[in-house]
Structure formats: C-alpha cells, structure tokens
Enzyme design. Structure first.
Site, PDB file in Angstrom:
ATOM      1  N   CYS A 288       3.510   8.510   1.017  1.00 17.19           N
ATOM      2  CA  CYS A 288       4.275   7.662   2.026  1.00 17.19           C
ATOM      3  C   CYS A 288       4.310   5.992   1.723  1.00 17.19           C
ATOM      4  O   CYS A 288       2.968   5.881   0.529  1.00 17.19           O
ATOM      5  CB  CYS A 288       2.975   7.032   3.189  1.00 17.19           C
ATOM      6  SG  CYS A 288       3.768   6.758   4.172  1.00 17.19           S
TER       7      CYS A 288
ATOM      8  N   CYS B  29       6.089  -4.360  16.230  1.00  9.92           N
ATOM      9  CA  CYS B  29       6.040  -4.082  16.953  1.00  9.92           C
ATOM     10  C   CYS B  29       4.524  -4.355  17.483  1.00  9.92           C
ATOM     11  O   CYS B  29       3.797  -4.151  16.781  1.00  9.92           O
ATOM     12  CB  CYS B  29       5.819  -2.178  16.441  1.00  9.92           C
ATOM     13  SG  CYS B  29       8.399  -2.090  15.952  1.00  9.92           S
TER      14      CYS B  29
ATOM     15  N   CYS C 164      -1.197   6.238   9.850  1.00  9.42           N
ATOM     16  CA  CYS C 164      -0.360   5.053  10.834  1.00  9.42           C
ATOM     17  C   CYS C 164       0.309   3.583  11.063  1.00  9.42           C
ATOM     18  O   CYS C 164      -0.518   3.786  11.843  1.00  9.42           O
ATOM     19  CB  CYS C 164       0.657   6.298  11.074  1.00  9.42           C
ATOM     20  SG  CYS C 164       2.172   7.519  10.865  1.00  9.42           S
TER      21      CYS C 164
ATOM     22  N   CYS D  31       1.788  -2.333  15.675  1.00  5.27           N
ATOM     23  CA  CYS D  31       1.707  -2.275  14.138  1.00  5.27           C
ATOM     24  C   CYS D  31       0.715  -3.130  13.251  1.00  5.27           C
ATOM     25  O   CYS D  31       1.267  -4.492  13.532  1.00  5.27           O
ATOM     26  CB  CYS D  31       3.134  -1.924  14.056  1.00  5.27           C
ATOM     27  SG  CYS D  31       3.415  -1.761  11.563  1.00  5.27           S
TER      28      CYS D  31
ATOM     29  N   GLU E 144       0.672  -1.173   0.246  1.00  3.33           N
ATOM     30  CA  GLU E 144       0.007   0.046   0.071  1.00  3.33           C
ATOM     31  C   GLU E 144       1.127   1.228  -0.032  1.00  3.33           C
ATOM     32  O   GLU E 144       1.896   1.655   0.508  1.00  3.33           O
ATOM     33  CB  GLU E 144      -0.893  -0.356   1.082  1.00  3.33           C
ATOM     34  CG  GLU E 144      -1.560  -0.994   1.208  1.00  3.33           C
ATOM     35  CD  GLU E 144      -3.029  -0.808   2.426  1.00  3.33           C
ATOM     36  OE1 GLU E 144      -4.219  -1.282   2.029  1.00  3.33           O
ATOM     37  OE2 GLU E 144      -2.631  -1.018   3.780  1.00  3.33           O
TER      38      GLU E 144
ATOM     39  N   LEU F 272      10.783   6.241  18.126  1.00  2.00           N
ATOM     40  CA  LEU F 272      11.136   5.941  19.725  1.00  2.00           C
ATOM     41  C   LEU F 272      10.458   5.165  20.712  1.00  2.00           C
ATOM     42  O   LEU F 272      10.791   4.180  20.907  1.00  2.00           O
ATOM     43  CB  LEU F 272      11.823   6.843  20.121  1.00  2.00           C
ATOM     44  CG  LEU F 272      13.033   6.630  21.249  1.00  2.00           C
ATOM     45  CD1 LEU F 272      14.074   5.956  21.731  1.00  2.00           C
ATOM     46  CD2 LEU F 272      13.193   8.097  22.007  1.00  2.00           C
ATOM     47  N   HIS F 273       9.447   5.480  20.767  1.00  2.00           N
ATOM     48  CA  HIS F 273       7.488   4.806  21.441  1.00  2.00           C
ATOM     49  C   HIS F 273       7.849   4.614  22.554  1.00  2.00           C
ATOM     50  O   HIS F 273       6.760   4.610  23.277  1.00  2.00           O
ATOM     51  CB  HIS F 273       7.666   4.004  20.794  1.00  2.00           C
ATOM     52  CG  HIS F 273       7.027   4.335  19.350  1.00  2.00           C
ATOM     53  ND1 HIS F 273       6.791   4.980  18.827  1.00  2.00           N
ATOM     54  CD2 HIS F 273       7.688   3.767  18.389  1.00  2.00           C
ATOM     55  CE1 HIS F 273       6.242   5.235  17.469  1.00  2.00           C
ATOM     56  NE2 HIS F 273       7.058   3.873  17.030  1.00  2.00           N
TER      57      HIS F 273
ATOM     58  N   CYS G  41       6.992  -7.468   7.277  1.00  2.37           N
ATOM     59  CA  CYS G  41       7.995  -6.604   7.777  1.00  2.37           C
ATOM     60  C   CYS G  41       8.344  -8.090   8.997  1.00  2.37           C
ATOM     61  O   CYS G  41       8.228  -8.279   9.118  1.00  2.37           O
ATOM     62  CB  CYS G  41       6.894  -5.103   8.720  1.00  2.37           C
ATOM     63  SG  CYS G  41       8.432  -4.278   9.440  1.00  2.37           S
TER      64      CYS G  41
ATOM     65  N   GLY H 298       6.644  -1.793   6.327  1.00  2.00           N
ATOM     66  CA  GLY H 298       8.397  -2.905   6.042  1.00  2.00           C
ATOM     67  C   GLY H 298       8.920  -1.659   6.659  1.00  2.00           C
ATOM     68  O   GLY H 298       9.116  -0.153   7.360  1.00  2.00           O
TER      69      GLY H 298
HETATM   70  N1  SAH Z   1       9.477   0.560  10.200  1.00  2.00           N
HETATM   71  C1  SAH Z   1       9.402   1.656   9.904  1.00  2.00           C
HETATM   72  C2  SAH Z   1       8.513   2.714   8.639  1.00  2.00           C
HETATM   73  C3  SAH Z   1       7.454   2.616   8.940  1.00  2.00           C
HETATM   74  S1  SAH Z   1       6.421   2.497  10.251  1.00  2.00           S
HETATM   75  C4  SAH Z   1       9.092   2.403  11.419  1.00  2.00           C
HETATM   76  O1  SAH Z   1       8.676   1.893  12.343  1.00  2.00           O
HETATM   77  O2  SAH Z   1       9.974   3.144  11.661  1.00  2.00           O
HETATM   78  C5  SAH Z   1       6.150   4.401  10.181  1.00  2.00           C
HETATM   79  C6  SAH Z   1       5.321   4.913  12.048  1.00  2.00           C
HETATM   80  O3  SAH Z   1       3.957   4.362  11.947  1.00  2.00           O
HETATM   81  C7  SAH Z   1       6.039   4.297  12.912  1.00  2.00           C
HETATM   82  O4  SAH Z   1       6.636   5.296  13.096  1.00  2.00           O
HETATM   83  C8  SAH Z   1       5.444   3.601  13.193  1.00  2.00           C
HETATM   84  O5  SAH Z   1       6.222   3.262  15.279  1.00  2.00           O
HETATM   85  C9  SAH Z   1       4.280   3.912  13.664  1.00  2.00           C
HETATM   86  N2  SAH Z   1       3.022   3.575  13.573  1.00  2.00           N
HETATM   87  C10 SAH Z   1       2.889   1.354  13.909  1.00  2.00           C
HETATM   88  N3  SAH Z   1       1.979   1.527  13.626  1.00  2.00           N
HETATM   89  C11 SAH Z   1       0.874   2.265  14.782  1.00  2.00           C
HETATM   90  C12 SAH Z   1      -0.217   2.547  14.834  1.00  2.00           C
HETATM   91  N4  SAH Z   1      -1.088   1.486  15.163  1.00  2.00           N
HETATM   92  N5  SAH Z   1      -0.793   3.678  14.969  1.00  2.00           N
HETATM   93  C13 SAH Z   1       0.244   5.221  14.974  1.00  2.00           C
HETATM   94  N6  SAH Z   1       1.324   5.084  14.303  1.00  2.00           N
HETATM   95  C14 SAH Z   1       1.531   3.487  14.435  1.00  2.00           C
HETATM   96 FE1  SF4 Z   2       7.682  -3.085  11.119  1.00  2.00          FE
HETATM   97 FE2  SF4 Z   2       7.585  -0.272  11.391  1.00  2.00          FE
HETATM   98 FE3  SF4 Z   2       5.376  -1.598  11.665  1.00  2.00          FE
HETATM   99 FE4  SF4 Z   2       7.745  -1.971  13.073  1.00  2.00          FE
HETATM  100  S1  SF4 Z   2       6.511  -0.431  13.256  1.00  2.00           S
HETATM  101  S2  SF4 Z   2       6.801  -3.915  12.525  1.00  2.00           S
HETATM  102  S3  SF4 Z   2       8.993  -1.687  11.879  1.00  2.00           S
HETATM  103  S4  SF4 Z   2       6.372  -1.618   9.416  1.00  2.00           S
END
Ligand code: SAH
Ligand code: SF4
Length: 391
Positions: A137, A148, A375, A151, A122, A256-257, A144, A201
């Site tokens: 984006c 996380c 996101c 995600c 996507e 970072l989170h 991936c 990814g």
């Molecule tokens: N893999 C990379 C880039 C893709 S994710 C990374 O992790 O940075 C892009 C952003 O979306 C990241 O900051 C990720 O932590 C955030 N993200 C993932 N799941 C999310 C969610 N459910 N709600 C809001 N942000 C989220």
């Molecule tokens: Fe992969 Fe980024 Fe999602 Fe983590 S937040 S599972 S690194 S896409």
C-alpha cells in the site's frame, strides 16, 4: 467535443497545473550526482546519451535497476568495470531512507520512509494470510488536501506531492526489506506483487507523478506488474478518473462511503465539487468496468452514521448495472477520531443486503491496527515549511 467534454478537459488542466505547484524539489544529490530511479525510459536514455554511451546500455541498466533490484553499479556484471565506475561517479540508484520499520502481530509491516528533503510518508505491506503473496500500500502525497472526516491522513494538511522516484522507491524499498528480487537462479518474486495506491494522499491530485511511477512499474523489462495488479483508490476526482482510465487502465477503487449527497458532503467534502451522480457516471465510463475487472466501491462502516439497512438498499440501487464489488471497511480509530466502528450485526446485515443484490461484499479485515497501519490510520509529522515558519 461537446460542452461537457470541453469543460472537463479545462478542469483537468487546472487540476494538473495546481498539482504541479506541490511537486518535490529536483532529485540531484548535494554532490551533484543524479538518481536514476524514477526516470522514464526516455529520460534514462537522455542521461546515458549525455555521457556519450550507446543506447543499448539503457535496456541493460533498466534491467539491473528494476528487474534485479541492483542499488550498486558494481553489481552490473554485464557492464565493464570502467563504465560501472563512470556511472557511479555521475549517478546513484536511490531508495528512500527507512526512518522506522514496524511489524504487526498479524505480519503487516509498516515503514516510515524519509525522502531527501526530510519529508516523510508511510508505506504498508499487507500479506495475504491464505497465499504466499500480498499487497504493498503506497502513499502518493505527504498529507492530503482533502479532509475526509474519518481519515487520519486528512488531519495533516498537504505538505507536497511525492515524485515518481519516491513512489516507485517505496515499492522497491519494500521489496528490499523482504529480499524480494529475482534469485540468481532466476526465480521471480511473489510476495510483493500487487500495488494498491491507498496510502497517504489522493493519487488523482498527483496524477502526473503517479502515472509516471505506474508506467515504470508496469514496464515489462523491469518490475513488470500488469495493470491488473495495480489498484488506484480515489475519493472521486471525476475529471482525472477519465484520464486514468484512458491512459493507465489500472483497477479503480472509489471511496463512496455514503449514499446521499448530504451525508457524503460531510464525510468526503470533495463531494461538494463532484457529487455522487457524477462520480458514478465516471465509474460507468471507466474502461475496466467490465465483468472481468470490476470497480471496487469502498464503504467505511461508521456506527449509526451510514450503516443502516435502508442505506444498504440505496447503495445497491445506485450501483445497479455496474460491474462492481463493495468493500466494506470497518472504521479504524486513530487518536482523536470522532467515529465508532459499526457493530458486527450491522456490518453483517449490510453485507448481506449488498450480496443478495448480486454484488460481492467482502468485509475488509483490519490489518496492522496495533501499529496504526490500517486504512486511514497513516499520518506523519511532516509539515509544510511555510506553515512551520508562520506558526
Ligand atoms: N485518497 C484516496 C486513497 C487513500 S485512502 C481515497 O480516499 O480513496 C484509502 C482508503 O482508506 C479510502 O477508502 C479511505 O476512505 C479509507 N479510510 C480512510 N480513513 C479510514 C479509517 N479511519 N478507517 C477505515 N478506512 C479509512
Ligand atoms: Fe485524503 Fe483519502 Fe484520507 Fe480523504 S480518505 S483525507 S482523500 S487520504
């Protein structure tokens, strides 16, 4: 080289070799023609030389493909008909197929692109409501390897890397969708002028293809995006952060989170390999970490998990001295997700503490939630062949 540098270099080679195992199949079509999109300048030059044509054609063809957005050789008016035909017999200028296209009530647009082998990823266009431009984006992988907890993409195991043609192709197809190529009068596109590598990814686990694609979009005789208009988001693949800084110099965003290793180990499991201190040290080494181009820290706001005032203060302590801004991301739910978004009061308080410490702390307004384009909501049905066979 000191011991750490040698170890880092070895680790980097290991990551690159492992990543290559997930590369896509080669780009030839069933009829034997080859796709020119996604070839480096040198590769394009080799193709043109191989059919016995002069090297000045490379520049012309590059311009038609990447500056004008031509998908058909017959549009290349600076090239005589017989050569247009010769090119069309041997090559195509491809785009991923649009499997679906949805537009949100807030004008965010999401495409599900299908690639030649049927795999899908996507891409999202997020218009800036205040300016007549926006960010595309882009996904770097189908699925991936990291998982996380918050995600949606992380629930889809890695199917494969996207190749450079597929990464550049997402951007070009998005531009097609908006008719965003120079007009005959020579007006340059404005809408789709920023790239964020924040789709599906982990871009730094597909560094070779991502770097190749970004070099293509940065080439001044083509799309010509400056590195300042590109932001790569990583969950913290430390050895590749150094490489990315040295070679591409694009803006860096770091997911970072959490402010303690215990919590980050749980939310972003990659933290067990590259803990917070190492990630921050890599940020301090990153070449764009100067005031003009700050590093963005992404911090997802999860209710009762990482959103306390004490955590905001600890965050400020951790990033002290870094030219940085903190992007606070309200959690975007997806089917089956276990977290809740922070309350507005918690978000505001957190943002204020970070801001009063001198860091910009914008709250990222969720965009395209109604079409699962925000996101962390991206996911496709693509699976690994092997997994499908064994299940
Ligand atoms: N893999 C990379 C880039 C893709 S994710 C990374 O992790 O940075 C892009 C952003 O979306 C990241 O900051 C990720 O932590 C955030 N993200 C993932 N799941 C999310 C969610 N459910 N709600 C809001 N942000 C989220
Ligand atoms: Fe992969 Fe980024 Fe999602 Fe983590 S937040 S599972 S690194 S896409």
């Amino acid at each position: 080289m000191n011991d750490t540098a040698i170890l880092t270099a070895a680790e980097r080679e290991r990551i690159l070799a492992k990543s290559a195992l997930f590369d896509p199949p080669t780009a030839a079509l069933p009829d034997g023609r080859r796709d020119l999109v996604g070839l480096s300048r040198d590769e394009l030059a080799a193709e043109i030389a191989a059919i016995g044509e002069a090297s000045f054609r490379v520049k012309q063809i590059w311009h038609w493909i990447y500056h004008q957005g031509a998908t058909d050789f017959s549009r290349m008016s600076s090239i005589a008909k017989p050569l247009q035909q010769k090119l069309a017999e041997r090559f195509v200028i491809g785009r991923p197929a649009v499997a679906t296209e949805q537009t949100s009530v807030d004008d965010t647009r999401k495409w599900l692109f299908r690639f030649r082998d049927g795999q899908e990823a996507e891409t999202v266009y997020i218009p800036d409501p205040e300016e007549d431009r926006g960010a595309v984006c882009i996904s770097s992988q189908v699925g991936c390897t990291l998982s996380c907890r918050f995600c949606h993409t992380g629930t889809q195991t890695l199917v494969r890397n996207l190749g450079a043609p597929e990464i550049v192709g997402q951007f070009m197809a998005a531009r097609d969708s908006y008719g965003e190529w120079p007009s005959p009068k020579g007006e340059t596109p404005r809408l789709l002028s920023t790239i964020v590598l924040m789709g599906m990814g982990e871009p730094l686990y597909n560094y070779a293809n991502v770097a190749k694609a970004m070099r293509i979009v940065m080439d001044n005789e083509g799309i010509g995006l400056s590195r300042r208009r590109i932001t790569l988001s990583t969950s913290g693949v430390v050895p590749m952060m150094d490489r990315c800084g040295a070679e591409l110099g694009v803006n860096l965003a770091v997911s970072l989170h959490a402010v303690t290793d215990d919590l980050r180990d749980e939310l972003v499991p990659l933290n067990r390999k590259y803990p917070i201190a190492e990630v921050l040290a890599a940020c301090r080494r990153y070449p764009s970490a100067s005031n003009a181009r700050r590093i963005t820290f992404e911090y997802i706001m999860l209710k009762g998990v990482n959103d306390s005032e004490a955590e905001a203060r600890e965050l400020v302590r951790l990033i002290a001295g870094l030219p940085a801004k903190v992007n606070l991301i309200p959690f975007n739910p997806w089917p089956g997700s276990k977290y809740e978004p922070s309350t507005k009061a918690a978000l505001d308080k957190f943002a204020r503490i970070v801001n009063e410490a001198g860091f910009a702390s914008p709250v990222r307004t969720p965009r395209g939630r109604d079409i699962l384009a925000a996101c962390g909501q991206l996911r496709t049905e693509s699976r690994r062949e092997r997994a499908a066979v064994s299940s």
